[in-house]
Design an enzyme around this catalytic site. Structure first.
Site, mmCIF file in Angstrom:
data_model
loop_
_atom_site.group_PDB
_atom_site.id
_atom_site.type_symbol
_atom_site.label_atom_id
_atom_site.label_comp_id
_atom_site.label_asym_id
_atom_site.label_seq_id
_atom_site.Cartn_x
_atom_site.Cartn_y
_atom_site.Cartn_z
ATOM 1 N NE ARG A 110 -4.574 1.392 2.030
ATOM 2 C CZ ARG A 110 -4.283 2.127 0.850
ATOM 3 N NH1 ARG A 110 -5.403 1.957 -0.125
ATOM 4 N NH2 ARG A 110 -3.491 2.889 0.604
ATOM 5 C CG ASP A 151 -5.459 5.560 2.995
ATOM 6 O OD1 ASP A 151 -5.374 4.760 3.961
ATOM 7 O OD2 ASP A 151 -4.375 6.037 2.223
ATOM 8 C CB CYS A 160 -1.166 -0.281 1.277
ATOM 9 S SG CYS A 160 -0.285 -0.046 2.757
#
Ligand code: 4NP
Length: 161
Positions: A14, A127, A8
């Site tokens: 994440r 996100d 990410c």
């Protein structure tokens, strides 16, 4: 042994969660000897930091410990080392291919492995950075489901593992 790198932007929200869920599901499926996982960020902004408290908390809620992970940036050689490189969103994927010159066929979008009919191809994992715990819960659910699909794909592709 097949190796998987989850990517990410910051490698604190994440992708550490994706790595933790993947390792957990692989263990439950009895496939642990066949796969090795790591995670990294396309930025080095949080290098050396543990995962975000929101990711640690939601992982812990589902019995997964990720607090020992530390953020690291992507290295150009990761593109040679890892067999599967799983980007959380299209910006991550494009950066891995254009900036880091990772081989295109190795780079996949996380949600493309989802087996849910609601999960259209090309969608990113949202996100949760700067958002509430509900956003981390949503990310957990998306990752848990997408990773189950990814593991089914891996089992089919590497039947002997
Ligand atoms: P991640 O989330 O890419 O899922 O780790 C982010 C973490 C930090 C920032 C952005 C996204 N940041 O701008 O510092």
């Amino acid at each position: 042994m097949q190796s998987v790198l989850f990517v990410c932007l910051g490698n604190i929200c994440r992708s550490p969660l994706a790595q933790g869920i993947f390792e957990h599901q692989i263990r439950l499926a009895g496939l642990e000897p066949g796969f090795d996982a790591d995670s990294a960020g396309t930025s080095g902004w949080h290098e050396g930091e543990p995962p975000h408290s929101g990711s640690i908390a939601v992982a812990r809620k589902y019995g997964i410990a990720i607090e020992k992970q530390r953020s690291r940036p992507v290295h150009a050689k990761d593109g040679e080392i890892f067999d599967y490189i799983i980007a959380m969103d299209a910006a991550n994927r494009d950066s891995l291919i254009a900036e880091f010159r990772f081989p295109k066929p190795k780079v996949h979008l996380m949600r493309d492995f989802s087996l849910s009919p609601d999960n259209k191809k090309g969608l990113g994992v949202p996100d949760p950075w700067g958002k509430t715990s509900a956003a981390f819960e949503e990310v957990f659910a998306i990752l848990d489901e997408s990773i189950a699909g990814f593991i089914s794909f891996l089992k089919e592709r590497h039947e002997r593992l």
